[in-house]
Design a protein around this motif. Structure first.
Motif, PDB file in Angstrom:
ATOM      1  N   TRP A  23      65.502  58.311 -24.488  1.00 56.06           N
ATOM      2  CA  TRP A  23      64.332  57.861 -23.725  1.00 56.06           C
ATOM      3  C   TRP A  23      63.456  56.903 -24.520  1.00 56.06           C
ATOM      4  O   TRP A  23      62.815  56.039 -23.944  1.00 56.06           O
ATOM      5  CB  TRP A  23      63.512  59.064 -23.251  1.00 56.06           C
ATOM      6  CG  TRP A  23      63.635  59.213 -21.767  1.00 56.06           C
ATOM      7  CD1 TRP A  23      62.863  58.578 -20.836  1.00 56.06           C
ATOM      8  CD2 TRP A  23      64.593  59.992 -21.044  1.00 56.06           C
ATOM      9  NE1 TRP A  23      63.281  58.925 -19.575  1.00 56.06           N
ATOM     10  CE2 TRP A  23      64.334  59.786 -19.658  1.00 56.06           C
ATOM     11  CE3 TRP A  23      65.632  60.846 -21.408  1.00 56.06           C
ATOM     12  CZ2 TRP A  23      65.083  60.400 -18.659  1.00 56.06           C
ATOM     13  CZ3 TRP A  23      66.367  61.454 -20.420  1.00 56.06           C
ATOM     14  CH2 TRP A  23      66.109  61.233 -19.067  1.00 56.06           C
ATOM     15  N   GLN A  76      63.162  56.792  -8.325  1.00 52.38           N
ATOM     16  CA  GLN A  76      62.761  56.423  -9.683  1.00 52.38           C
ATOM     17  C   GLN A  76      63.421  55.103 -10.086  1.00 52.38           C
ATOM     18  O   GLN A  76      64.368  54.643  -9.445  1.00 52.38           O
ATOM     19  CB  GLN A  76      63.157  57.533 -10.661  1.00 52.38           C
ATOM     20  CG  GLN A  76      62.544  58.886 -10.344  1.00 52.38           C
ATOM     21  CD  GLN A  76      61.036  58.889 -10.522  1.00 52.38           C
ATOM     22  OE1 GLN A  76      60.527  58.357 -11.508  1.00 52.38           O
ATOM     23  NE2 GLN A  76      60.316  59.449  -9.561  1.00 52.38           N
ATOM     24  N   SER A  77      62.932  54.558 -11.211  1.00 52.97           N
ATOM     25  CA  SER A  77      63.438  53.248 -11.644  1.00 52.97           C
ATOM     26  C   SER A  77      64.897  53.342 -12.099  1.00 52.97           C
ATOM     27  O   SER A  77      65.394  54.419 -12.450  1.00 52.97           O
ATOM     28  CB  SER A  77      62.593  52.727 -12.813  1.00 52.97           C
ATOM     29  OG  SER A  77      62.914  53.447 -13.985  1.00 52.97           O
ATOM     30  N   THR A 109      66.205  52.355 -14.804  1.00 53.44           N
ATOM     31  CA  THR A 109      66.298  52.809 -16.193  1.00 53.44           C
ATOM     32  C   THR A 109      66.178  54.319 -16.286  1.00 53.44           C
ATOM     33  O   THR A 109      66.956  54.981 -16.968  1.00 53.44           O
ATOM     34  CB  THR A 109      65.177  52.162 -17.022  1.00 53.44           C
ATOM     35  OG1 THR A 109      65.089  50.798 -16.634  1.00 53.44           O
ATOM     36  CG2 THR A 109      65.434  52.285 -18.484  1.00 53.44           C
ATOM     37  N   GLU A 110      65.197  54.868 -15.588  1.00 55.21           N
ATOM     38  CA  GLU A 110      65.000  56.313 -15.638  1.00 55.21           C
ATOM     39  C   GLU A 110      66.244  57.040 -15.140  1.00 55.21           C
ATOM     40  O   GLU A 110      66.698  58.022 -15.724  1.00 55.21           O
ATOM     41  CB  GLU A 110      63.810  56.713 -14.762  1.00 55.21           C
ATOM     42  CG  GLU A 110      62.466  56.491 -15.399  1.00 55.21           C
ATOM     43  CD  GLU A 110      62.180  57.473 -16.524  1.00 55.21           C
ATOM     44  OE1 GLU A 110      62.147  58.681 -16.269  1.00 55.21           O
ATOM     45  OE2 GLU A 110      62.013  57.018 -17.673  1.00 55.21           O
ATOM     46  N   ARG A 111      66.792  56.534 -14.056  1.00 57.35           N
ATOM     47  CA  ARG A 111      67.955  57.207 -13.468  1.00 57.35           C
ATOM     48  C   ARG A 111      69.162  57.101 -14.390  1.00 57.35           C
ATOM     49  O   ARG A 111      69.925  58.051 -14.545  1.00 57.35           O
ATOM     50  CB  ARG A 111      68.281  56.593 -12.097  1.00 57.35           C
ATOM     51  CG  ARG A 111      67.264  56.970 -11.026  1.00 57.35           C
ATOM     52  CD  ARG A 111      67.709  56.482  -9.669  1.00 57.35           C
ATOM     53  NE  ARG A 111      67.543  55.038  -9.523  1.00 57.35           N
ATOM     54  CZ  ARG A 111      68.330  54.282  -8.770  1.00 57.35           C
ATOM     55  NH1 ARG A 111      69.349  54.820  -8.121  1.00 57.35           N
ATOM     56  NH2 ARG A 111      68.110  52.982  -8.671  1.00 57.35           N
ATOM     57  N   LYS A 139      69.098  56.751 -17.693  1.00 61.99           N
ATOM     58  CA  LYS A 139      68.882  57.637 -18.838  1.00 61.99           C
ATOM     59  C   LYS A 139      69.144  59.085 -18.449  1.00 61.99           C
ATOM     60  O   LYS A 139      69.717  59.855 -19.231  1.00 61.99           O
ATOM     61  CB  LYS A 139      67.455  57.472 -19.360  1.00 61.99           C
ATOM     62  CG  LYS A 139      67.245  56.144 -20.078  1.00 61.99           C
ATOM     63  CD  LYS A 139      65.794  55.957 -20.482  1.00 61.99           C
ATOM     64  CE  LYS A 139      65.651  54.703 -21.347  1.00 61.99           C
ATOM     65  NZ  LYS A 139      64.225  54.437 -21.661  1.00 61.99           N
ATOM     66  N   LEU A 140      68.724  59.437 -17.252  1.00 63.38           N
ATOM     67  CA  LEU A 140      68.953  60.804 -16.778  1.00 63.38           C
ATOM     68  C   LEU A 140      70.449  61.109 -16.740  1.00 63.38           C
ATOM     69  O   LEU A 140      70.907  62.152 -17.212  1.00 63.38           O
ATOM     70  CB  LEU A 140      68.326  60.976 -15.394  1.00 63.38           C
ATOM     71  CG  LEU A 140      68.523  62.342 -14.732  1.00 63.38           C
ATOM     72  CD1 LEU A 140      67.808  63.424 -15.538  1.00 63.38           C
ATOM     73  CD2 LEU A 140      68.013  62.330 -13.289  1.00 63.38           C
ATOM     74  N   GLY A 144      58.360  62.645 -11.969  1.00 60.60           N
ATOM     75  CA  GLY A 144      59.506  61.777 -12.232  1.00 60.60           C
ATOM     76  C   GLY A 144      60.830  62.492 -12.085  1.00 60.60           C
ATOM     77  O   GLY A 144      61.005  63.349 -11.206  1.00 60.60           O
ATOM     78  N   ASN A 170      62.040  64.598 -13.996  1.00 61.87           N
ATOM     79  CA  ASN A 170      62.108  65.837 -14.775  1.00 61.87           C
ATOM     80  C   ASN A 170      62.533  67.073 -13.992  1.00 61.87           C
ATOM     81  O   ASN A 170      63.325  67.865 -14.501  1.00 61.87           O
ATOM     82  CB  ASN A 170      60.791  66.066 -15.503  1.00 61.87           C
ATOM     83  CG  ASN A 170      60.530  64.942 -16.492  1.00 61.87           C
ATOM     84  OD1 ASN A 170      61.407  64.578 -17.269  1.00 61.87           O
ATOM     85  ND2 ASN A 170      59.348  64.355 -16.428  1.00 61.87           N
TER      86      ASN A 170
END
Lengths: 847, 170, 468
Positions: free
Chosen positions: A760, A824-825, A827-829, A831-832, C232, C234
């Motif tokens: 992250w 979500q963005s 990038t966030e997805r 990384k997830l 988010g 999480n």
């Protein structure tokens, strides 16, 4: 079975009938839970009828959670066997319903007392009753729904649907469980098909996978398929059924295409599945998908190559996978043997320490280590060298800590010997000054009884116990040999240690002149000499005789003739090492004496199987079969050209063995090993091309997080023991799992958390030199984020060599397509997806 | 996880190190200008007086020699001690705290009678302490039985002032 | 988890037979009997005990912590300490009122009025001149090298390790707290969280052969990153982690790894919820005081002992920065008040939760320091003085032998480095016996103890703990 009780004995199955709206989804308001109706395909049954004739009405069955079409599934207990005063009652227990067993001596309303209350676990219910001799007893069994989280769905319903009965928002979804269930039950099944693992290979039968998914509906659903494409069913791939079922409560069914080897040289073939019309569902636009069966006349499968590289390197990269596919596995290994050595010490030497503000300090080693772990031209040798550094251990937690140059010189020596001969390896280890100060044989002198001086025994003991023969006598396949008392037989005793310690005498600084006695202690080096250079050249042998001054107890000084290497005969492991005859001294006696001792270890029957098994455990699997160990040990004994100890032969024997290579081994639940936690991180770094702008890797101080970092073991016994058995099923199966010794409630948190912060945020920080900050590169993955199946297939190859389980893939798919994730963005997805893959138990284990 | 020892060492190194080296900056101001410094004695070795009995380290002979830096002196003592430990295996069982105790070991009072530094080296003062080039005894700081860091009081002959020298530098 | 209690299997328990003629439900009865039997050896709650090790890393100059007050002994002290001496005339020493005279009047550093009060109230005691020893050692024996001495005497790392292992003659790193836990951890009803909890990182003291320390910070235990966050991605991430770790995998290694990962999360969940759910401590701990932060977490953990199922616990806290080769007076002048206030707050917190008789805090350090000055501070020495605090302490007393302090005295190995008159084994033996280690097991925990004390003798080695 029916026996008449000696006294009156009455069973009542009293069903506490809840209000139909209590904790129950009943959109059609017929008093029967919609979930129950879907689970048993029992929608719209007449409440008072008994469809299966088991004595319970359909309404009662719906309350009890039992099957209205199966007479064996009923709450009303049957009386089982009687033994003396003991009876058994048998009934059907549903998950998550609350059962209450009441008893009464006389049926009077006030006399009922609760004997037991429990929550159903879905087990066959057996109640054992031990009855008093004289008086009658009446018992009754009640069942009741529970709604632990108060979300309007009973715990039984939630269990059926795969929800969590303890929270109103299962899976932490933003949608309330009741709404989610109502939406599903109330909507029509829409079915789609995707190729989630879109290739398979005749030579590597990891199946290609279709996922057939539905939205809406919870009932069991039969899907009809047509099979087309260029591949022939039954000859190119194993037969599949034209109808598959999505089970009640599930949303996915997988169709696996297992290739059949056909010995034909042919072009790649396809299998296309198309959803056909059926009852209870409509096909979505995405109603067909194809996979490819790759012919095995060309290169090996990318999955196979990736799995091989997971064993043979610090982790596969797309380039390496390509290389292996081009060269073939054995060809690639041969090519690796000829690659230049990715050395570490020169990287350290090239650093300008003044500009750096001081150094080299111990932690700087990791800068060189990472640079080679990421970029070396010889990734196989890098992996082997690391494995050897965990067998022939030197460590920061000992004296060598002060000479990072020396320690990297030692590490490079291991690399240089990784494809050499074990005999040279063990000699170079013995003569390395860092080993000399770590296990303190440097500067050892022969015993002197008068002075009470004995050579230090550390190295003599550890070279036998850890670096060559081990503690117990082994058969050629690495299994223990036992004596007639069935006891393991020790390889050496104390006399072997003291004798061998006498062999390792007279070794000291490589910078010294061995003709000068005192240079044993104090080499005459030029002014301004960097004394750290002592630790980058091999130790030398001072034999003697020398003239030495000594002081009598009276204080009087005198001289005497001394040898710094023990001249007497020694017996090591039943081999006699000759004394140096003063009348006819042997040239180079001291060095040859050591050589003969090392030959003895080298030629010992244990050394092949012992070292082979350790290396297999480091690279391939924690519990190799005796046959596997035996095959590698025999390559150690003879490389095919009569040479013993050829490490190239050993490496090949390990990595080309069927137990390393064949697809089927990974299906054995006892097979595999935990990838060392720190190496897991390195493999993630390689998969995502971790780098800084400057090319410098400042990846320091991670020992607390990982319980290990290269060259920093707490002792010569490495971070974990090759024999460690975590309690539980592994130990119960008589297996070992060394890496689990550093897997505990602290690293169990800190390791994934370090993955998290690296993914992250970044891998390293540097306020002064931002161009040294190390980041992952996720650009390739971010580009795939809108095609979830494609992203997961990419991660599967990159991180799990194609072995991602259908369950993990579906969990990730579900997670990435949740409404609170899709918003979500990118990038966030991304990384997830990556974080959940690398922190998964599947990624932690190589199998 | 059995790396507690390592951690303990690290903690000590950190605590001891941070304190040991940082106090330079927090130390009181230099001594009053009226204070007269002792004249530095000749403290480097004259090679015309070799020890006939037990040759010592050539490195020791260069200790406190004016043609190299005072920092090098610390490195020399540190290195000699480290090397001595390679040979005198029973040194951990020997109590070593004061300068004189370390100097005794370095000048041959050990189980091997191994002298890194000649006992008559001019840097050894009448109390048996090894002194720096300004005549002040070095401060030996025992970090562990295998590691001892060093401090010289520097030209002002006062420990824990800004002109102190330490080894290893960190 | 609330429903767990009634989840029982009624099948496959053929071992359960009727017990007693009045038994109607033998299965049930047997279950209850079993529970009772397990609980009998440790009555829940009533027999809680905790040891708290407060380590002064760097070597505390403890002869300026517990020091002479009477005129004659003060003169001796002032003479040897020179510029390091605290001034009695300027009120830099607080007198101690001892229950019984020990032939010397002693006082403590004026920065520790709270400790003075605890001591005078009988809730704190001192051990004088205690240190690492393999066997009783006289100055003659020391000089003649006729006894086995601790390895690496006067050095930080070796002495830190030995204070924590209590085995000065070897380099093992198994601590006596760890060995104690190996013996006693079965008294706890918690499989996830270790009996040994460190608020100061990994340490030797709590590392046993089987039991290792659970490391938490002054803020509590550490869980998976963002696991509790609700914004988010999480929630999705946390839910997926749960699924991954609770899934049953066919491969034994994958399955075991998942279980271990779940165990680590459970440990954190259990620890943090036990802390969160226990009432907030009323006691005010001093601000900007790192020791106080650590001890607050210890007190909170002790408060949650029942929720955690703990009957025995050890805690490790640490304050560094005692290596006062320089500026010993000034630095101790600010550090000791911080210690005093933190320990006082800790004791108050224990009293608040009525656990003061169940918890004993003891101090330890690398070594004492030279009595003589190096011109700026003091250097590494050997024996030192230590503090024990708790309701079960026979307080208001100095135990062991407070030595003479004149230069060259019977304990002085030079520069006022004092050979300990009391061994760490006697000190720790008393604590271990109080903690519940049986006299028979004492040599397992403290291998050298029989060189100093006969474990089967009545009373503890020193008498500072109420062992009744």
């Amino acid at each position: 079975m029916e026996t008449s009780p000696p006294f009156r004995f009455l069973l009542l199955s009293c069903l506490l009938s809840p209000l139909s709206t209590f904790a129950s989804l009943d959109l059609n308001q017929n008093g029967q839970s919609d979930v129950w109706e879907n689970a048993f395909q029992a929608t719209g049954l007449a409440a008072e009828e008994d469809s299966d004739g088991d004595g319970m009405t359909n309404l009662q069955e719906s309350i009890a959670g039992t099957d209205p079409f199966d007479p064996r599934s009923r709450l009303l207990p049957a009386i089982g066997g009687q033994s003396g005063n003991e009876f058994s009652l048998f009934s059907t227990e549903a998950m998550e319903k609350e059962y209450t067993l009441w008893s009464s001596p006389d049926l009077s309303p006030d006399s009922w007392t609760i004997q037991e209350q429990w929550i159903g676990r879905g087990d066959p219910m057996e109640i054992r009753l031990s009855l008093p001799d004289s008086s009658p007893v009446f018992v009754r069994l009640e069942v009741m729904d529970v709604d632990s989280d108060g979300d309007g769905l009973s715990d039984w319903e939630e269990h059926q649907l795969g929800y969590d009965p303890d929270t109103a928002n299962s899976m932490r979804l933003p949608t309330h469980d009741y709404t989610r269930a109502a939406d599903s039950v109330g909507s029509v099944n829409q079915v789609s098909i995707s190729a989630v693992d879109s290739t398979t290979h005749e030579g590597w039968p990891d199946p290609a996978v279709f996922a057939i998914r539905r939205t809406g509906g919870v009932d069991a659903l039969s899907i009809h398929l047509s099979v087309t494409g260029t591949a022939s069913i039954g000859s190119d791939f194993q037969t599949i059924q034209p109808v598959v079922e999505i089970p009640f409560g599930s949303n996915t069914v997988w169709v696996e295409i297992v290739p059949l080897e056909d010995d034909l040289t042919e072009s790649d073939e396809t299998v296309t599945l198309t959803l056909l019309e059926g009852t209870h569902y409509t096909a979505s636009e995405q109603d067909a998908a194809s996979i490819t069966i790759i012919d095995d006349s060309g290169s090996i499968s990318a999955k196979e190559a990736a799995r091989f590289l997971t064993q043979a390197t610090f982790g596969p990269t797309p380039e390496l996978i390509q290389q292996v596919q081009t060269l073939g596995i054995e060809g690639w290994i041969d090519d690796q043997f000829n690659q230049p050595i990715g050395l570490h010490q020169p990287i350290l030497e090239a650093i300008d320490w003044t500009a750096e503000g001081g150094g080299p300090y111990a932690f700087h080693k990791m800068r060189a280590w990472w640079e080679q772990a990421m970029n070396a031209p010889d990734p196989l040798r890098q992996r082997m060298g690391f494995a050897l550094s965990e067998i022939m251990v030197i460590s920061d937690s000992g004296a060598p800590e002060r000479t990072p140059r020396g320690m990297l010189n030692y590490y490079d020596m291991l690399l240089a010997n990784s494809f050499g001969n074990y005999r040279e390896l063990i000699e170079d280890v013995t003569f390395h000054p860092c080993m000399g100060i770590y296990l303190s044989h440097q500067g050892n002198q022969p015993p002197d009884l008068e002075l009470g001086r004995f050579p230090d025994e550390n190295y003599a003991r550890e070279i036998m116990q850890l670096f060559s023969i081990g503690l117990w006598m082994l058969a050629p396949d690495g299994t223990l040999i036992t004596d007639d008392q069935n006891q393991a037989i020790p390889t050496y005793d104390n006399s072997d240690i003291t004798n061998l310690a006498r062999v390792f005498t007279g070794m000291s600084w490589g910078a010294g002149n061995t003709d000068v006695r005192w240079e044993f202690f104090w080499p005459d080096v030029p002014d301004g000499y960097n004394y750290d250079d002592f630790y980058v050249s091999p130790m030398k042998m001072w034999n003697g005789p020398f003239s030495e001054s000594f002081q009598h107890p009276s204080g009087q000084w005198d001289t005497r003739e001394v040898f710094y290497h023990d001249q007497g005969s020694k017996t090591v492991l039943d081999v006699d090492l000759p004394a140096n005859d003063p009348s006819a001294p042997e040239d180079d006696y001291a060095y040859r004496d050591v050589g003969r001792a090392l030959d003895t270890l080298f030629n010992h029957q244990n050394t092949g199987p012992f070292i082979s098994k350790l290396l297999i455990q480091r690279l391939v699997t924690s519990n190799p079969s005796p046959e596997f160990v035996g095959r590698v040990a025999s390559a150690f004994a003879d490389n095919g050209s009569g040479v013993r100890g050829d490490m190239q032969a050993v490496v090949k024997a390990i990595l080309l063995d069927p137990e390393a290579r064949s697809y089927s081994v990974s299906e054995d639940p006892h097979y595999g090993m935990q990838k060392e936690p720190y190496l897991r991180f390195v493999s993630i770094a390689r998969a995502f091309d971790a780098a800084s702008e400057s090319g410098i890797y400042e990846v320091y101080w991670l020992n607390d997080q990982y319980g290990m970092t290269p060259l920093s073991s707490p002792s010569v016994f490495n971070f974990f023991s090759p024999n460690y058995q975590p309690s539980g099923p592994i130990k119960d199966a008589g297996l070992v799992a060394p890496e689990f010794q550093i897997t505990n409630e602290v690293t169990g948190i800190l390791v994934p958390n370090h993955f998290f912060s690296s993914i992250w945020y970044q891998i390293s920080w540097n306020g002064t030199h931002p161009n040294r900050e190390v980041f992952f590169d996720f650009s390739e993955e971010i580009a795939l984020i809108d095609d979830t199946d494609a992203l997961l297939e990419h991660l599967d190859i990159t991180l799990l060599h194609g072995q991602m389980s259908n369950e993990l893939r579906e969990l990730l798919y579900f997670t990435l397509t949740r409404p609170d994730v899709t918003n979500q963005s990118d990038t966030e997805r991304t990384k997830l997806a990556i974080y959940l893959t690398v922190s998964s138990p599947e990624f932690a284990i190589m199998y | 996880m059995k790396h507690s020892l390592w951690i303990a060492v690290a903690i000590v190194a950190l605590i001891a190190g941070v304190w040991f080296y940082d106090t330079r900056h927090t130390a009181p101001p230099a001594p009053e200008p009226t204070r007269r410094l002792k004249p530095p004695p000749p403290s480097f070795y004259d090679p015309s007086e070799p020890d006939p009995r037990n040759p010592t380290s050539p490195l020791a002979r260069t200790l406190n020699r004016p043609d190299h830096s005072a920092q090098r002196d610390l490195e020399i003592v540190y290195t000699l001690l480290f090397q001595t430990r390679q040979f005198v295996k029973d040194l951990p069982s020997r109590p070593l705290g004061t300068n004189a105790e370390f100097t005794a070991v370095l000048t041959g009072d050990n189980s091997l009678q191994l002298a890194a530094i000649p006992p008559n080296h001019p840097a050894v003062n009448e109390s048996g302490e090894l002194t720096d080039r300004w005549g002040t005894p070095f401060l030996f700081h025992p970090v562990s039985s295998s590691e001892t860091t060093l401090r010289s009081a520097g030209p002002d002959q006062q420990l824990f002032t800004d002109d102190d020298l330490v080894y290893p530098e960190e | 988890m609330s429903k767990l209690i009634s989840r029982r299997k009624f099948i496959g328990q053929a071992c359960c037979s009727a017990v007693g003629s009045t038994a109607l439900f033998s299965t049930l009865l047997n279950l209850r009997m079993a529970n009772t039997a397990a609980a009998q050896s440790v009555p829940a709650g009533s027999d809680y005990k905790a040891l708290v090790c407060l380590f002064f890393a760097g070597g505390c100059d403890s002869y300026n912590m517990l020091l002479p007050y009477g005129d004659a002994e003060y003169a001796e002290y002032a003479a040897i300490r020179g510029d390091l001496a605290l001034s009695k005339a300027n009120g830099e020493i607080l007198p101690l009122l001892l229950n019984q005279s020990i032939g010397k009047d002693l006082g403590i550093h004026s920065g520790m009025p709270e400790i003075q009060a605890l001591c005078n109230a009988g809730n704190a005691a001192w051990i004088a001149n205690v240190g690492t020893l393999v066997q009783p050692t006289t100055k003659e024996q020391y000089q003649a090298e006729s006894v086995i001495l601790p390895l690496g005497l006067y050095s930080h790392a070796d002495q830190i390790r030995q204070w924590q292992t209590s085995v000065p003659q070897d380099t093992s790193s198994v601590g006596w707290g760890g060995r104690t836990a190996d013996l006693l951890h079965s008294l706890n009803n918690n499989e996830n969280i270790s009996m040994n909890i460190s608020i100061a990182g990994n340490n030797t003291w709590q590392s046993g052969n089987e039991v290792f320390e659970y490391v938490v910070s002054p803020g509590g235990s550490t869980g998976r990153s963002r696991y509790e966050e609700t914004w988010g991605v999480n929630p999705a991430m946390s839910s997926a982690i749960d699924s991954q770790l609770t899934h049953d995998y066919q491969n034994l290694f994958v399955n075991t790894f998942a279980k271990k990962g779940k165990g680590a999360m459970d440990a954190h969940a259990e620890f943090s919820s036990a802390i969160d759910e226990s009432a907030t401590l009323e006691t005010a701990f001093p601000e900007d005081n790192y020791l106080a932060d650590q001890l607050r977490m210890v007190a909170q953990t002790i408060q949650a002992r029942s929720a955690l199922g703990m009957n025995r616990q050890t805690f490790f806290v640490q304050v560094g920065g005692w290596d006062h080769h320089d500026e010993v007076l000034g630095t101790m002048g600010t550090m000791l008040p911080a210690v005093s206030q933190a320990v006082d707050a800790f004791y108050s917190a224990l009293a608040e939760i009525n656990a003061q008789d169940n918890v004993t805090l003891f101090t330890a350090s690398d070594f004492g320091r030279t009595l003589t000055s190096n011109g700026a501070g003091s250097d590494h020495a050997w024996g030192g003085n230590h503090l024990i605090v708790g309701g079960a302490v026979n307080g208001g007393q100095v135990y062991g032998t407070y030595p003479d302090l004149y230069e060259g005295n019977l304990q002085d190995t030079g520069r006022g480095r004092l050979i300990p008159t009391t061994s760490v084994d006697a000190y720790f033996g008393e604590l271990a016996l109080w903690f519940g280690v049986s006299p028979q097991d004492l040599p397992t925990v403290l291998p050298n103890v029989t060189n100093f004390y006969t474990p089967t003798a009545a009373g503890g080695p020193l008498g500072f703990m109420n062992l009744s």
